[in-house]
Scaffold this active site. Structure first.
Site, short mmCIF file in Angstrom:
data_model
loop_
_atom_site.label_atom_id
_atom_site.label_comp_id
_atom_site.label_asym_id
_atom_site.label_seq_id
_atom_site.Cartn_x
_atom_site.Cartn_y
_atom_site.Cartn_z
N SER A 273 0.82 -1.19 0.00
CA SER A 273 0.00 0.00 0.00
C SER A 273 0.86 1.26 0.00
O SER A 273 1.70 1.44 -0.88
CB SER A 273 -0.94 -0.06 1.22
OG SER A 273 -1.96 0.87 1.13
N ASP A 465 -7.56 -6.32 -6.17
CA ASP A 465 -7.51 -5.02 -5.49
C ASP A 465 -7.93 -3.92 -6.47
O ASP A 465 -7.58 -3.95 -7.64
CB ASP A 465 -6.08 -4.76 -4.99
CG ASP A 465 -5.95 -3.45 -4.22
OD1 ASP A 465 -6.96 -2.98 -3.66
OD2 ASP A 465 -4.83 -2.90 -4.19
N HIS A 527 -6.10 -6.39 -1.88
CA HIS A 527 -5.08 -5.45 -1.43
C HIS A 527 -4.08 -6.14 -0.51
O HIS A 527 -2.91 -5.78 -0.49
CB HIS A 527 -5.77 -4.30 -0.71
CG HIS A 527 -4.90 -3.12 -0.45
ND1 HIS A 527 -4.36 -2.35 -1.45
CD2 HIS A 527 -4.48 -2.54 0.71
CE1 HIS A 527 -3.65 -1.36 -0.93
NE2 HIS A 527 -3.71 -1.47 0.38
#
EC number: 3.4.16.5
Length: 550
Positions: A273, A465, A527
């Site tokens: 991230s 994601d 994710h």
């Protein structure tokens, strides 16, 4: 990249055409400039309204225009994060103390017989505290050696919490890995208990053994950073990425000094991230010190935000059915996102050119509202395009609430030496502060070519994601200017298959690699790849740290 505010992150996504990209050719100079900024990074946003009065007419017009579009977002700008309530534990609570000043004062004979410091870097402000964690007291990986503690910078009142787990396999020889979650503002302990650590937390708030933990074949350090995230705390605030680089260098230097049995092993930095921002800075900081006790061998960035100019061009394709999953948005919404793309990219380009908050902040607000909002308003999970957001109070995942409840227990905090009065998985104030300091679209991808000259870099992405999707990560890795760009960009994706267990031959994704650069698409991963696809995650991780692709 955790979406911590629906106000800041409401928008459209973008088009399939690859955006233009300005890459600073002299990446070494850029790296030096970023590292130099670290000394000034620990300064919270202040007096924003007063500074606004001194802006140029063009910059003020841009701010006013964005303010008119998104007034609630801009009203958040002057706010700062509040210090966490905490109680410092006495020195007797800790088993080990390491003084940065003492480490810095160790001199050795150089190659030509001259005296020189054993390790580089300014360490005098730092100290490390550590304690042995009793695994049986917590029921987490019994029999596995664990340490936890704080890196202290008392001059700046910064206290960063870490938790170390030794390898289950061969700790004397297995590599050491630093794991970082993103946000910015989310605790890496969520990665520990939701993704790749030795235990998860169930609905009864009890630890459950994880067969696919990344410490099966590596020792792993989980670090809560920046300050005021997770168990970390400070009386001040921080609002950009560069400060973290120097803190991490100090943490690792002092940790390996206290525990030299881990210092000779290969060392890797991994994260996901917003760690796509953190990791290039941290790795560049480490590599800038020629005399170091950190044996950095590679970095791994999973579903990262690294090059926004390129990546924001792939929200529309991902949301509109071009990423391998059914479209979430209708045709008219997809078209409106296409219409917003050129304005967004021109604003990001201006941010890349100036790196000024007064240019970067409007770009962040406009693009996040213009590129993410239509998808977010559907109620679909931004971290997994396959389903709805099941728990908005915990970033769509009930499991995050379980982790927060577990780590907030007094018995757990006592066992690991945590000094804060409670625990939150994510700090919304930190997220806002980074955005309003212009950090969101800073071009940290310009550091990657310098890394590739010295170490391998892996970009991996779960293909379900949305927020940091695989299309955008593939695109920026192919657009990056470095000596091997042409060969890397033209390389075809090949099947990635399991080779190490009873599922040998099973396709788990796709891979392309050239020189020190590798990209992986992981099938069925959102994710958080190790959570969604634990077997696939451990498979590629073990093979990567084993050196298969470098």
């Amino acid at each position: 990249m955790r979406v911590l505010s629906a106000t800041l992150l409401a928008g459209a996504a973008s088009a399939a055409a690859p955006p233009f990209q300005q890459v600073l050719g002299a990446h070494k100079e850029y790296a030096e400039n970023v590292i130099q900024q670290g000394a000034d990074a620990f300064k919270p946003l202040q007096h924003l309204q007063d500074q606004f009065k001194s802006l140029s007419g063009e910059a003020r017009q841009l701010w006013e225009e964005v303010s008119n579009y998104f007034p609630e977002s801009m009203e958040s700008a002057p706010l700062l994060s509040l210090p966490k309530k905490h109680t410092r534990r006495p020195d007797s609570h800790w088993d080990y103390h390491v003084s940065g000043a003492e480490v810095q004062d160790i001199w050795v004979s150089g190659a030509e017989g001259t005296k020189e410091r054993e390790v580089d870097g300014r360490l005098e402000a730092y100290n490390l505290r550590a304690k042995k964690v009793d695994p049986s007291a917590l029921g987490i990986d019994p029999g596995v050696k664990q340490y936890s503690g704080y890196l202290d910078d008392d001059e700046n009142d910064k206290h960063l919490f870490y938790w170390f787990f030794e390898s289950r396999n061969d700790p004397k020889n297995d590599p050491v890995v630093l794991w970082l979650n993103g946000g910015p503002g989310c605790s890496s302990l969520t990665g520990l208990f939701m993704e790749l650590g030795p235990s998860s937390i169930d609905s009864k708030i009890k630890p459950v053994y994880n067969d696919f933990s990344w410490n099966n074949n590596a020792s792993v350090i989980f670090l809560d950073q920046p300050i005021n995230v997770g168990y970390s705390y400070s009386g001040g605030s921080v609002s950009d990425t560069v400060a973290a680089g120097k803190d991490v260098y100090a943490l690792l230097t002092l940790f390996f000094k206290q525990f030299p049995e881990y210092a000779t092993q290969d060392f890797h930095i991994a994260g996901e991230s917003y760690a796509g921002h953190y990791i290039p800075v941290m790795a560049s900081e480490i590599l800038s010190h020629k005399k170091r006790n950190i044996n950095l061998k590679s970095v791994l960035i999973g579903n990262g935000l690294t090059d926004g100019l390129t990546q924001y061009g792939y929200y529309r394709p991902m949301a509109c059915g071009e990423g391998g999953y059914p479209a979430v948005l209708d045709e008219s919404t997809c078209q409106s996102m296409d219409n917003s793309l050129s304005r967004c990219q021109s604003m990001i380009q201006a941010c890349y050119n100036s790196e000024s908050p007064w240019v970067c902040v409007p770009a962040s607000i406009y693009c996040n509202n213009a590129m993410l909002g239509p998808y977010q308003r559907t109620g679909q999970n931004v971290y997994d395009i396959r389903g709805k957001c099941e728990d908005e109070s915990n970033l769509c995942y009930k499991g995050m609430g379980y982790v927060s409840e577990y780590l907030g227990q007094e018995s757990v905090r006592e066992a690991v030496g945590a000094e804060v009065d409670g625990y939150d998985s994510c700090n919304f104030d930190i997220n806002r502060n980074f955005l309003f300091n212009g950090d969101w679209f800073k071009p940290y991808h310009r550091l990657v070519p310098g890394l590739l000259e010295q170490i391998p870099v892996l970009i991996y992405a779960g293909d379900a994601d949305f927020i940091c999707n695989w299309l955008g990560n593939k695109a920026w890795s192919e657009a990056l200017e470095w000596p091997g760009q042409k060969e890397f960009a033209s390389a075809e994706l090949e099947d990635l298959k399991i080779v190490q267990n009873e599922h040998v031959g099973k396709k788990i994704g796709q891979i392309k690699s050239h020189g020190n650069f590798t990209f992986m698409r992981i099938y069925g991963g959102g994710h958080m790849v190790p959570m969604d696809q634990p077997e696939s995650g451990l498979e590629f991780f073990n093979r990567w740290i084993g050196g298969e692709w470098f």
